[in-house]
Motif scaffolding. Structure first.
Motif, mmCIF file in Angstrom:
data_model
loop_
_atom_site.group_PDB
_atom_site.id
_atom_site.type_symbol
_atom_site.label_atom_id
_atom_site.label_comp_id
_atom_site.label_asym_id
_atom_site.label_seq_id
_atom_site.Cartn_x
_atom_site.Cartn_y
_atom_site.Cartn_z
ATOM 1 N N GLN A 137 63.040 21.284 151.432
ATOM 2 C CA GLN A 137 62.542 22.454 150.650
ATOM 3 C C GLN A 137 63.800 23.174 149.894
ATOM 4 O O GLN A 137 65.002 23.152 150.355
ATOM 5 C CB GLN A 137 62.135 23.373 151.925
ATOM 6 C CG GLN A 137 60.596 23.062 152.142
ATOM 7 C CD GLN A 137 60.397 24.207 153.139
ATOM 8 O OE1 GLN A 137 60.691 24.499 154.175
ATOM 9 N NE2 GLN A 137 58.944 24.702 152.945
ATOM 10 N N SER A 182 65.524 26.352 148.176
ATOM 11 C CA SER A 182 65.718 28.003 148.383
ATOM 12 C C SER A 182 66.379 28.392 147.163
ATOM 13 O O SER A 182 66.258 29.617 147.053
ATOM 14 C CB SER A 182 66.411 28.206 149.716
ATOM 15 O OG SER A 182 67.731 27.425 149.665
ATOM 16 N N LYS A 185 54.462 24.566 145.565
ATOM 17 C CA LYS A 185 54.831 25.723 146.231
ATOM 18 C C LYS A 185 55.310 25.217 147.936
ATOM 19 O O LYS A 185 56.211 26.169 148.050
ATOM 20 C CB LYS A 185 53.763 26.763 146.197
ATOM 21 C CG LYS A 185 54.058 27.942 147.194
ATOM 22 C CD LYS A 185 52.919 29.186 147.071
ATOM 23 C CE LYS A 185 53.277 30.129 147.744
ATOM 24 N NZ LYS A 185 51.980 31.223 147.800
ATOM 25 N N LEU A 223 58.926 24.639 148.409
ATOM 26 C CA LEU A 223 60.033 25.758 148.245
ATOM 27 C C LEU A 223 59.949 26.687 149.339
ATOM 28 O O LEU A 223 59.240 26.945 150.253
ATOM 29 C CB LEU A 223 59.534 26.694 146.994
ATOM 30 C CG LEU A 223 59.368 26.011 145.767
ATOM 31 C CD1 LEU A 223 58.725 26.923 144.660
ATOM 32 C CD2 LEU A 223 60.556 25.204 145.222
ATOM 33 N N THR A 224 61.097 27.297 149.463
ATOM 34 C CA THR A 224 61.450 28.323 150.714
ATOM 35 C C THR A 224 62.187 29.483 150.304
ATOM 36 O O THR A 224 62.871 29.548 149.085
ATOM 37 C CB THR A 224 61.875 27.560 151.775
ATOM 38 O OG1 THR A 224 62.004 28.559 152.977
ATOM 39 C CG2 THR A 224 63.414 27.339 151.515
ATOM 40 N N ARG A 232 60.658 30.398 146.806
ATOM 41 C CA ARG A 232 59.337 30.638 147.131
ATOM 42 C C ARG A 232 58.755 32.146 146.751
ATOM 43 O O ARG A 232 57.692 32.231 145.986
ATOM 44 C CB ARG A 232 58.654 30.502 148.628
ATOM 45 C CG ARG A 232 57.417 30.407 148.856
ATOM 46 C CD ARG A 232 57.042 30.273 150.401
ATOM 47 N NE ARG A 232 55.586 30.081 150.495
ATOM 48 C CZ ARG A 232 55.066 28.865 151.181
ATOM 49 N NH1 ARG A 232 55.798 27.706 151.187
ATOM 50 N NH2 ARG A 232 53.675 28.901 151.181
ATOM 51 N N ASP A 256 55.803 33.057 143.320
ATOM 52 C CA ASP A 256 54.718 33.939 143.397
ATOM 53 C C ASP A 256 54.592 34.975 142.566
ATOM 54 O O ASP A 256 54.051 35.767 142.429
ATOM 55 C CB ASP A 256 54.853 34.641 145.020
ATOM 56 C CG ASP A 256 54.024 33.644 145.762
ATOM 57 O OD1 ASP A 256 53.661 32.575 145.511
ATOM 58 O OD2 ASP A 256 54.554 33.724 147.060
#
Length: 231
Positions: free
Chosen positions: A112, A114, A151, A154-155, A159, A163
Motif C-alpha cells: 500500500q 501512503s 483505492k 492506497l493508505t 487514500r 477521495d
C-alpha cells in the motif's frame, strides 16, 4: 344714602403688589397650560412615528419576518455531494462492482502506498499492475477493474487524496494514473530521478552485480526517463 346701602368697598393698601402677584400667577398658569399642550402633542407624535428600537423592529418583523440566515456549515458538510448524501469517496464515471478475492486484497495491502517521501509512486504502480493480474472478473474491462481496485492499494494521506477527486470525473484508468503521477511524481521529482540515472556511479565497495541491480532500480523509479536503453 344709596352708596351706604351697597356696602363699603374693601381697601387694600398694597394693591399694586396684589395685582402684580395675580398677573404672575395668571402667566404661570398659561405657561403651564402651554407646556402641557406641547407634551401631549409630542406624545401623540411618538406613538404614530416609525419604530426605531431593536426590540420594536423585531416586533414589527413578526408580520413580515426577514429570511432566515444560512445555516452554519462545518468542514464535514463540504464532503457532501449535491444530493445531500455523504461523499462515499472516489467514484469513477462508470463504477463497476465485482467480488474481490482474498489473494488480490492481500497483494494490494502488502504494498500500500501512503505518499511518504521514502516510497516511490512508480514502483507502486508496477506492484499494483501485478496485483491486478491475480483477478479477471467477467465482463469487466482492464481499465474499469483497475479503477475499482486502485483505492484499495492506497493508505493514509494517499487514500485521503483520492477521495478528494470530484466524483464522476474520471472515466479511464489512464486518467487516474495521470492524476496520481501529477500529485506524487511532479516534474521536480522526475528531474531528481533522471539525474540519478545520468550521474550513476558504482560505489567503491560495491560489486558490479550490486551496482547493476541498483541501476535497474533507478530505471524503474523513473520509467519515462527519455534516455537510450543501453546495457
Amino acid at each position: 344714602m344709596r352708596g351706604n346701602a351697597q356696602g363699603k368697598l374693601l381697601y387694600d393698601p398694597e394693591i399694586e403688589k396684589t395685582a402684580k402677584k395675580n398677573r404672575k400667577a395668571a402667566k404661570l398658569a398659561r405657561e403651564t397650560a402651554r407646556l402641557t399642550n406641547i407634551a401631549e402633542k409630542q406624545s401623540n407624535i411618538e406613538v404614530s412615528s416609525p419604530i426605531t428600537s431593536d426590540d420594536e423592529i423585531r416586533t414589527m418583523g413578526d408580520e413580515n419576518p426577514p429570511p432566515p440566515p444560512p445555516p452554519m456549515r462545518t468542514l464535514g458538510d463540504y464532503g457532501q455531494n449535491n444530493g445531500g448524501n455523504a461523499n462515499l469517496g472516489f467514484q469513477p464515471v462508470n463504477p463497476v462492482f465485482f467480488d474481490i478475492k482474498n489473494t488480490v486484497l492481500n497483494a494490494l495491502k502488502e504494498n500500500q502506498y501512503s505518499g511518504a517521501e521514502s516510497q516511490c509512486p512508480n514502483l507502486h504502480l508496477e506492484h499494483f499492475d501485478e496485483a491486478c493480474g491475480y483477478t479477471d472478473p467477467p465482463n469487466v474491462s482492464e481499465s474499469d477493474k483497475k479503477l475499482r481496485l486502485f483505492k484499495l492499494s492506497l493508505t493514509g494521506r494517499a487514500r485521503d487524496w483520492i477521495d478528494t477527486l470530484p466524483p464522476n470525473t474520471i472515466a479511464t484508468w489512464d486518467e487516474l494514473a495521470i492524476k496520481f503521477k501529477e500529485r506524487y511524481f511532479p516534474i521536480h521529482k522526475f528531474l531528481e530521478r533522471r539525474n540519478e540515472i545520468t550521474s550513476f556511479e558504482q560505489g567503491e565497495a560495491e560489486s558490479l552485480y550490486d551496482a547493476w541491480e541498483r541501476f535497474k532500480l533507478c530505471l524503474k523509479k523513473c520509467p519515462n526517463h527519455g534516455l537510450d536503453n543501453t546495457t
